[in-house]
Design a protein around this motif. Structure first.
Motif, PDB file in Angstrom:
ATOM      1  N   PRO A 102      10.612  40.063 -48.205  1.00  0.00           N
ATOM      2  CA  PRO A 102      10.025  41.410 -48.258  1.00  0.00           C
ATOM      3  C   PRO A 102       9.568  41.839 -49.653  1.00  0.00           C
ATOM      4  O   PRO A 102       8.567  42.545 -49.780  1.00  0.00           O
ATOM      5  CB  PRO A 102      11.156  42.317 -47.767  1.00  0.00           C
ATOM      6  N   TRP A 103      10.267  41.442 -50.709  1.00  0.00           N
ATOM      7  CA  TRP A 103       9.885  41.875 -52.049  1.00  0.00           C
ATOM      8  C   TRP A 103       8.556  41.287 -52.500  1.00  0.00           C
ATOM      9  O   TRP A 103       7.960  41.753 -53.467  1.00  0.00           O
ATOM     10  CB  TRP A 103      10.972  41.521 -53.066  1.00  0.00           C
ATOM     11  N   PHE A 104       8.057  40.281 -51.791  1.00  0.00           N
ATOM     12  CA  PHE A 104       6.817  39.604 -52.160  1.00  0.00           C
ATOM     13  C   PHE A 104       5.591  40.279 -51.548  1.00  0.00           C
ATOM     14  O   PHE A 104       4.466  39.975 -51.917  1.00  0.00           O
ATOM     15  CB  PHE A 104       6.915  38.148 -51.685  1.00  0.00           C
ATOM     16  N   LEU A 105       5.778  41.189 -50.615  1.00  0.00           N
ATOM     17  CA  LEU A 105       4.681  41.775 -49.851  1.00  0.00           C
ATOM     18  C   LEU A 105       4.076  42.977 -50.571  1.00  0.00           C
ATOM     19  O   LEU A 105       4.718  43.605 -51.404  1.00  0.00           O
ATOM     20  CB  LEU A 105       5.184  42.178 -48.466  1.00  0.00           C
ATOM     21  N   ASN A 106       2.828  43.310 -50.195  1.00  0.00           N
ATOM     22  CA  ASN A 106       2.138  44.392 -50.893  1.00  0.00           C
ATOM     23  C   ASN A 106       2.234  45.745 -50.194  1.00  0.00           C
ATOM     24  O   ASN A 106       1.746  46.740 -50.708  1.00  0.00           O
ATOM     25  CB  ASN A 106       0.660  44.036 -51.148  1.00  0.00           C
ATOM     26  N   ARG A 107       2.865  45.813 -49.026  1.00  0.00           N
ATOM     27  CA  ARG A 107       3.031  47.100 -48.335  1.00  0.00           C
ATOM     28  C   ARG A 107       4.391  47.124 -47.652  1.00  0.00           C
ATOM     29  O   ARG A 107       4.498  46.844 -46.465  1.00  0.00           O
ATOM     30  CB  ARG A 107       1.912  47.317 -47.332  1.00  0.00           C
ATOM     31  N   TYR A 162      -6.849  28.639 -56.085  1.00  0.00           N
ATOM     32  CA  TYR A 162      -7.770  29.534 -56.776  1.00  0.00           C
ATOM     33  C   TYR A 162      -8.838  30.074 -55.829  1.00  0.00           C
ATOM     34  O   TYR A 162      -9.320  31.190 -56.009  1.00  0.00           O
ATOM     35  CB  TYR A 162      -8.392  28.849 -57.986  1.00  0.00           C
ATOM     36  N   ALA A 163      -9.205  29.303 -54.831  1.00  0.00           N
ATOM     37  CA  ALA A 163     -10.160  29.790 -53.831  1.00  0.00           C
ATOM     38  C   ALA A 163      -9.526  30.911 -53.011  1.00  0.00           C
ATOM     39  O   ALA A 163     -10.186  31.904 -52.689  1.00  0.00           O
ATOM     40  CB  ALA A 163     -10.612  28.652 -52.929  1.00  0.00           C
ATOM     41  N   LEU A 164      -8.242  30.792 -52.686  1.00  0.00           N
ATOM     42  CA  LEU A 164      -7.564  31.812 -51.876  1.00  0.00           C
ATOM     43  C   LEU A 164      -7.465  33.150 -52.606  1.00  0.00           C
ATOM     44  O   LEU A 164      -7.363  34.201 -51.972  1.00  0.00           O
ATOM     45  CB  LEU A 164      -6.162  31.337 -51.486  1.00  0.00           C
ATOM     46  N   THR A 165      -7.505  33.132 -53.944  1.00  0.00           N
ATOM     47  CA  THR A 165      -7.399  34.385 -54.693  1.00  0.00           C
ATOM     48  C   THR A 165      -8.627  35.272 -54.518  1.00  0.00           C
ATOM     49  O   THR A 165      -8.586  36.445 -54.890  1.00  0.00           O
ATOM     50  CB  THR A 165      -7.185  34.142 -56.196  1.00  0.00           C
ATOM     51  N   LYS A 166      -9.697  34.757 -53.960  1.00  0.00           N
ATOM     52  CA  LYS A 166     -10.889  35.569 -53.712  1.00  0.00           C
ATOM     53  C   LYS A 166     -10.712  36.484 -52.506  1.00  0.00           C
ATOM     54  O   LYS A 166     -11.531  37.365 -52.270  1.00  0.00           O
ATOM     55  CB  LYS A 166     -12.125  34.676 -53.506  1.00  0.00           C
ATOM     56  N   ALA A 193      -0.065  34.079 -57.360  1.00  0.00           N
ATOM     57  CA  ALA A 193       1.319  33.819 -56.948  1.00  0.00           C
ATOM     58  C   ALA A 193       1.403  33.658 -55.428  1.00  0.00           C
ATOM     59  O   ALA A 193       2.077  32.747 -54.931  1.00  0.00           O
ATOM     60  CB  ALA A 193       2.233  34.937 -57.420  1.00  0.00           C
ATOM     61  N   SER A 194       0.718  34.533 -54.700  1.00  0.00           N
ATOM     62  CA  SER A 194       0.717  34.443 -53.237  1.00  0.00           C
ATOM     63  C   SER A 194       0.049  33.148 -52.786  1.00  0.00           C
ATOM     64  O   SER A 194       0.533  32.484 -51.860  1.00  0.00           O
ATOM     65  CB  SER A 194      -0.032  35.622 -52.627  1.00  0.00           C
ATOM     66  N   ALA A 195      -1.065  32.803 -53.413  1.00  0.00           N
ATOM     67  CA  ALA A 195      -1.797  31.600 -53.024  1.00  0.00           C
ATOM     68  C   ALA A 195      -0.961  30.344 -53.255  1.00  0.00           C
ATOM     69  O   ALA A 195      -0.895  29.457 -52.395  1.00  0.00           O
ATOM     70  CB  ALA A 195      -3.113  31.513 -53.784  1.00  0.00           C
ATOM     71  N   CYS A 224       0.485  27.742 -50.355  1.00  0.00           N
ATOM     72  CA  CYS A 224       0.212  26.300 -50.412  1.00  0.00           C
ATOM     73  C   CYS A 224       1.502  25.491 -50.419  1.00  0.00           C
ATOM     74  O   CYS A 224       1.623  24.493 -49.705  1.00  0.00           O
ATOM     75  CB  CYS A 224      -0.632  25.963 -51.637  1.00  0.00           C
ATOM     76  N   ARG A 225       2.474  25.907 -51.221  1.00  0.00           N
ATOM     77  CA  ARG A 225       3.744  25.173 -51.292  1.00  0.00           C
ATOM     78  C   ARG A 225       4.489  25.254 -49.972  1.00  0.00           C
ATOM     79  O   ARG A 225       5.107  24.282 -49.541  1.00  0.00           O
ATOM     80  CB  ARG A 225       4.601  25.718 -52.423  1.00  0.00           C
ATOM     81  N   ARG A 226       4.466  26.419 -49.339  1.00  0.00           N
ATOM     82  CA  ARG A 226       5.176  26.598 -48.065  1.00  0.00           C
ATOM     83  C   ARG A 226       4.584  25.716 -46.963  1.00  0.00           C
ATOM     84  O   ARG A 226       5.317  25.190 -46.123  1.00  0.00           O
ATOM     85  CB  ARG A 226       5.093  28.072 -47.661  1.00  0.00           C
ATOM     86  N   LEU A 227       3.262  25.527 -46.997  1.00  0.00           N
ATOM     87  CA  LEU A 227       2.594  24.714 -45.969  1.00  0.00           C
ATOM     88  C   LEU A 227       2.517  23.241 -46.346  1.00  0.00           C
ATOM     89  O   LEU A 227       2.068  22.429 -45.540  1.00  0.00           O
ATOM     90  CB  LEU A 227       1.181  25.250 -45.716  1.00  0.00           C
ATOM     91  N   GLY A 228       2.907  22.902 -47.569  1.00  0.00           N
ATOM     92  CA  GLY A 228       2.853  21.512 -48.002  1.00  0.00           C
ATOM     93  C   GLY A 228       1.449  21.036 -48.329  1.00  0.00           C
ATOM     94  O   GLY A 228       1.136  19.861 -48.219  1.00  0.00           O
ATOM     95  N   ILE A 229       0.602  21.961 -48.756  1.00  0.00           N
ATOM     96  CA  ILE A 229      -0.780  21.642 -49.119  1.00  0.00           C
ATOM     97  C   ILE A 229      -0.868  21.586 -50.638  1.00  0.00           C
ATOM     98  O   ILE A 229      -0.294  22.433 -51.336  1.00  0.00           O
ATOM     99  CB  ILE A 229      -1.744  22.712 -48.562  1.00  0.00           C
ATOM    100  N   ASP A 230      -1.580  20.600 -51.157  1.00  0.00           N
ATOM    101  CA  ASP A 230      -1.778  20.495 -52.604  1.00  0.00           C
ATOM    102  C   ASP A 230      -2.612  21.681 -53.072  1.00  0.00           C
ATOM    103  O   ASP A 230      -3.763  21.831 -52.661  1.00  0.00           O
ATOM    104  CB  ASP A 230      -2.480  19.179 -52.943  1.00  0.00           C
ATOM    105  N   PRO A 231      -2.054  22.551 -53.933  1.00  0.00           N
ATOM    106  CA  PRO A 231      -2.806  23.739 -54.340  1.00  0.00           C
ATOM    107  C   PRO A 231      -4.010  23.434 -55.215  1.00  0.00           C
ATOM    108  O   PRO A 231      -4.877  24.281 -55.379  1.00  0.00           O
ATOM    109  CB  PRO A 231      -1.779  24.577 -55.106  1.00  0.00           C
TER     110      PRO A 231
END
Length: 154
Positions: free
Chosen positions: A75-80, A23-27, A34-36, A40-47
């Protein structure tokens, strides 16, 4: 027990260290929930762990992932996607995202496309009705004249 930092800097943005990491990353402009969560899951960090309680190494990994999301996400996950200038799939954050949107609008104005003309005129761009909404100035509705003593109904 480790100390919880109040402010953590990730992606050129100061984030609240007391909030859950996702939730902090969404700022960060350009990072949604979804990106945040994906980062977190990709890096193995507890979200849901407080962002300020993460170690320096984990925060640097987060910073790298936020800046280089196009390298770890499909690629479908990116904003540009298919950037007109470089032709690559990118994920922009912060001031880069704002500047890219502004440049896109300026290009539409220069090409004099329909959307560009609507942007230039300050009108609604995406097909909304304009009869009753999007009015300018202090008067929003129809104003009736006040009845004077000579104009009273009989």
């Amino acid at each position: 027990m480790s100390e919880v930092r109040g402010i953590v800097r990730v992606g050129d943005t100061d984030l609240d260290g007391g909030k859950a990491t996702a939730y902090a990353l969404t700022k960060i402009k350009g990072i949604g929930i979804a990106s945040a969560l994906a980062i977190c899951r990709r890096l193995g960090i507890d979200p849901y762990a407080p962002l300020g309680s993460l170690g320096e190494e984990q925060i640097s990994k987060l910073d790298w992932a936020v800046r280089n999301l196009n390298e770890i996400a499909p690629p479908w996950f990116l904003n540009r996607r298919k950037d007109p200038v470089s032709g690559r799939d990118l994920h922009l954050i912060g001031s880069e995202l704002i500047l890219a949107a502004k440049n896109d609008i300026d290009l539409m104005k220069k090409l004099r496309s329909w959307k560009g003309m609507r942007h230039a005129a300050g009108l609604k761009v995406r097909g909304q009705r304009t009869v009753t909404t999007g009015r300018f100035g202090p008067t929003a509705g129809v104003v009736k004249k006040k009845e004077g003593p000579q104009q009273s109904k009989q």
